[in-house]
Write an enzyme that holds these catalytic residues in place. Sequence first.
Site, PDB file in Angstrom:
ATOM      1  N   GLN A 683       0.822  -1.208   0.000  1.00  0.00           N
ATOM      2  CA  GLN A 683       0.000   0.000   0.000  1.00  0.00           C
ATOM      3  C   GLN A 683       0.856   1.258   0.000  1.00  0.00           C
ATOM      4  O   GLN A 683       0.482   2.272  -0.584  1.00  0.00           O
ATOM      5  CB  GLN A 683      -0.926   0.007   1.222  1.00  0.00           C
ATOM      6  CG  GLN A 683      -2.060  -0.991   1.135  1.00  0.00           C
ATOM      7  CD  GLN A 683      -2.878  -0.836  -0.133  1.00  0.00           C
ATOM      8  OE1 GLN A 683      -3.529   0.174  -0.342  1.00  0.00           O
ATOM      9  NE2 GLN A 683      -2.831  -1.838  -1.001  1.00  0.00           N
ATOM     10  N   HIS A 686       1.584   3.034  -3.308  1.00  0.00           N
ATOM     11  CA  HIS A 686       0.542   3.711  -4.079  1.00  0.00           C
ATOM     12  C   HIS A 686       0.838   5.192  -4.235  1.00  0.00           C
ATOM     13  O   HIS A 686       0.641   5.766  -5.306  1.00  0.00           O
ATOM     14  CB  HIS A 686      -0.817   3.532  -3.400  1.00  0.00           C
ATOM     15  CG  HIS A 686      -1.557   2.320  -3.879  1.00  0.00           C
ATOM     16  ND1 HIS A 686      -2.026   2.200  -5.161  1.00  0.00           N
ATOM     17  CD2 HIS A 686      -1.913   1.178  -3.246  1.00  0.00           C
ATOM     18  CE1 HIS A 686      -2.636   1.033  -5.305  1.00  0.00           C
ATOM     19  NE2 HIS A 686      -2.579   0.396  -4.153  1.00  0.00           N
ATOM     20  N   GLU A 752      -9.137   1.127   5.247  1.00  0.00           N
ATOM     21  CA  GLU A 752      -9.605   0.675   3.931  1.00  0.00           C
ATOM     22  C   GLU A 752      -9.359  -0.828   3.796  1.00  0.00           C
ATOM     23  O   GLU A 752     -10.236  -1.582   3.404  1.00  0.00           O
ATOM     24  CB  GLU A 752      -8.860   1.438   2.838  1.00  0.00           C
ATOM     25  CG  GLU A 752      -9.211   0.988   1.427  1.00  0.00           C
ATOM     26  CD  GLU A 752      -8.291   1.598   0.382  1.00  0.00           C
ATOM     27  OE1 GLU A 752      -8.648   1.541  -0.802  1.00  0.00           O
ATOM     28  OE2 GLU A 752      -7.207   2.095   0.743  1.00  0.00           O
ATOM     29  N   HIS A 753      -8.130  -1.251   4.085  1.00  0.00           N
ATOM     30  CA  HIS A 753      -7.771  -2.677   4.050  1.00  0.00           C
ATOM     31  C   HIS A 753      -7.345  -3.106   5.455  1.00  0.00           C
ATOM     32  O   HIS A 753      -6.497  -2.459   6.068  1.00  0.00           O
ATOM     33  CB  HIS A 753      -6.595  -2.935   3.099  1.00  0.00           C
ATOM     34  CG  HIS A 753      -6.809  -2.427   1.706  1.00  0.00           C
ATOM     35  ND1 HIS A 753      -6.334  -1.194   1.280  1.00  0.00           N
ATOM     36  CD2 HIS A 753      -7.443  -2.983   0.651  1.00  0.00           C
ATOM     37  CE1 HIS A 753      -6.674  -1.023   0.013  1.00  0.00           C
ATOM     38  NE2 HIS A 753      -7.338  -2.092  -0.397  1.00  0.00           N
ATOM     39  N   ASP A 786      -6.791  -6.722  -4.489  1.00  0.00           N
ATOM     40  CA  ASP A 786      -6.593  -5.652  -5.459  1.00  0.00           C
ATOM     41  C   ASP A 786      -6.801  -6.134  -6.881  1.00  0.00           C
ATOM     42  O   ASP A 786      -7.154  -5.355  -7.762  1.00  0.00           O
ATOM     43  CB  ASP A 786      -5.178  -5.079  -5.321  1.00  0.00           C
ATOM     44  CG  ASP A 786      -5.142  -3.855  -4.419  1.00  0.00           C
ATOM     45  OD1 ASP A 786      -6.208  -3.449  -3.925  1.00  0.00           O
ATOM     46  OD2 ASP A 786      -4.050  -3.308  -4.209  1.00  0.00           O
ATOM     47  N   HIS A 845     -53.681  14.824   2.020  1.00  0.00           N
ATOM     48  CA  HIS A 845     -53.289  13.442   2.298  1.00  0.00           C
ATOM     49  C   HIS A 845     -54.446  12.686   2.970  1.00  0.00           C
ATOM     50  O   HIS A 845     -54.743  11.543   2.622  1.00  0.00           O
ATOM     51  CB  HIS A 845     -52.056  13.417   3.224  1.00  0.00           C
ATOM     52  CG  HIS A 845     -50.749  13.668   2.532  1.00  0.00           C
ATOM     53  ND1 HIS A 845     -50.452  14.877   1.965  1.00  0.00           N
ATOM     54  CD2 HIS A 845     -49.672  12.854   2.329  1.00  0.00           C
ATOM     55  CE1 HIS A 845     -49.234  14.825   1.448  1.00  0.00           C
ATOM     56  NE2 HIS A 845     -48.732  13.600   1.659  1.00  0.00           N
TER      57      HIS A 845
END
Length: 869
Positions: A683, A686, A752-753, A786, A845
């Site tokens: 990661q 990235h 996230e992970h 991934d 109504h």
Amino acid sequence: METELPLPFLVSVAIPPGLANLQGLNREEVSLLGNPFLEATSGTQEKLSRFFNRHNYEFFAHVDATGLASQDDVIALLDGGARKAFVAPEALSAYSDFGARVLPVISKPDLSAASKDGLLVKEFDPRAAGLAKFIEQAQLAKVKNLYLKPVAGADLGNFIEVARKCNAIPILPSTGLTTDKADATKLLLSKVISTYWKSDRQDGLVPTVVTDEAGVALGLAYSSDESILEALKTQTGIYQSRKRGLWVKGATSGDTQKLVRLSLDCDSDTLKFVVKQKGRFCHLEQFGCFGDLKGIPALEQTLKSRKQSAPEGSYTARLFSDEKLLRAKIMEEAEELCDAKSPQDVAFEAADLIYFALTKAIGSGVSLADIEANLDAKGLKVTRRTGNAKGKWAEKEGIKTTEAAPVKPTPAEKAPEGRITMQRIDSTKATEAELLEKLKRPSQKSPEAILKIVTPIIDEVRKGGDKALLSYTHKFEKATSLTCPVIKAPFPKELMQLDPETIKAIDTSYENIKKFHSAQKEGKALSVETMPGVVCGRFSRPIERVGLYIPGGTAVLPSTALMLGVPAKVAGCQKIILASPPRADGSITPEIVYVAHKVGAESIVLAGGAQAVAAMAYGTESVSKVDKILGPGNQFVTAAKMHVSNDTNAGVSIDMPAGPSEVLVIADKDANPAFVASDLLSQAEHGVDSQVILLAVDLTEAQLQAIDDEVHNQAMALPRVDIVRGAIAHSVTVVVKTVDEAMRVSNEYAPEHLILQIKDAPQVVDKVMNAGSVFIGEWTPESVGDYSAGVNHSLPTYGFAKQYSGVNLGSFMKHITCSNLTAEGLKNVGSAVMQLAKVEELEAHRRAVEIRLKHINGQGRIVVEQNFF
């Protein structure tokens, strides 16, 4: 066996290397292998220094330094270019700053003496008692960089077999090797090399990549035992023709080769010959079989040609003959490069400077290979100067100078940029506030600042359409040749030319993602009778038009195209649009085009950033408007997505807010340090704004250090090491006592992970409350998610996993509810409806029910009186 050696063995030679010419391999033959093992003593130190001064960049020299008196002498060897130095185990701690370049050496087979980076066993006897046990231990221990040096007189053939069983690197005495077939007392060098290569051909030939000294590929040939032997003996390019036997390169054409070095690739199924090529390699009118040279290698060849026979009056000839002019031009261009501001100007001025600098080098008899070799040599140094500017150059820039002596690296500075190390905090000693502060994500620009940047872009694309979109693509992607911002389906086959391995990988991932997301389809429509005669239902329909954003940034991401495109197709979306930044030549990566073809995309928008988001949100002359935009991106893409989703004129939704990629690994004492580090780095590569977190459950200092060492060592081997360095700078290891505490911290962080490298990992999943996606156990790296496992990798980041799910089939669906009442049903529920409408004072109504109830009761049409006064 882990080694960067050109060949999977070392050759022990005398100092200076190769003097024992009549007893085995000669100096030239050892030089071709590039892997000498040398023994250093105080008496040979000076000779070794001279050797390294001449050859430090050429050889992967390993040195037994146990005969040296001082630590400074060992450091001098490393500075000179020794790839590894071996010292006594008790002295090893003094060299901890130098990592895997200093290893312990012992004289008996005892693997317990190995450091984490390796071990040398000297005086190894392949016939000794207990050999089978040692081989078994070596196979189980899997010692990284295990070297074995045999006792004198050992049978080298047998010794090599033992070393291979131990997964070790054998050190072979040059006196026991030969290139003379008639010498039956020694082992033929070509047989040693062929022992290690693997061929999948019936004729046993091995593909041989031929390159020049600068690493430029000239062509492909084949080698055999016989051709290798002749090449070694003659130091020339000799190969094995598949039809005509031995092929002596240049024998008929005169374009001969001097063999400089040979090596095996990482899989031992391809040889590499580095040669000095006379003339050209290819039979066509081009330098090599892959075409003519380009860039700096082409410039070098041109300058060499000009030096030999430059046209009279040419500028290059003048530069070679006028030293003062060349000197002035180098200084002029260097200053212009320093003053350049835009990327285009920097590239332009750098090209000029390289031209004049290489002219200086060629004029002095220095090749491009010599320059590159010196760069490599500088990278091997372990003592470094501060790098301050000197004299008048410093004064010109207003820099105060102080001369500094060379400094030895500290533990935090093993490389010029420093050791790659995560911060650490002990949760048992820190307050909750201190822990949360450490776990903060890297700061992003404020929303207001980002909106000030993206809003004008969005407005301009909304108003200007294709023209504005192209303008921004030309500006940000440098794709100035692009004249249309969209590629429409069907996509031309030439835009998706891929190698079979990549096609197979994409197809495998496609099928797994399709299978997992297809399983998420709902069964029959929901139907529930909430009370007699009142039936409520729900059914799903695909979102008709979706825009899928595929980032381009620092990496090409066809996997994101799969993760978004496949569920869109499974859901049945009628129109699928992809958007991704083009390359500088205006093209799109073929992998993305291939995925777009497979998922049935209507078109690909050749744009990135806020401009791509705006084009899909509002539509342009060429870009179809979509109903929902999905896909990850940087903070500007995220801001643009949120901006258009809040604009009622756009009528578009988005999948989720997202930030930079992140991972949280929970590891206990059973976790493999190499696995942990690899997950963190997967990661970190990235982007510099990515963050990785390690929650270390009750690990000792030694176990923590093992992970730290793996992070640094693995990171230094990555091509994106500079990006990793930036990400690790704001990443942290949190020491916790229990798994429960780790899960508490993880759920608060909401990664996230989330990777569970702990004992009984499946049982811990029940404790996960907040995470984008969970990877369970040591055999489940985040990478599989991934790419190819089937789960989606478009996930909530920056803590949004507390509120959002990752992309799934439902992200591409709408759920529509329905109600179906009988007369009885309306009678049953009507009173409740009318009472609540009365409470809310919504008379229309209430009457909508009342009118129907009166009709059911036979009271006919209700007339509502109007009071006009």
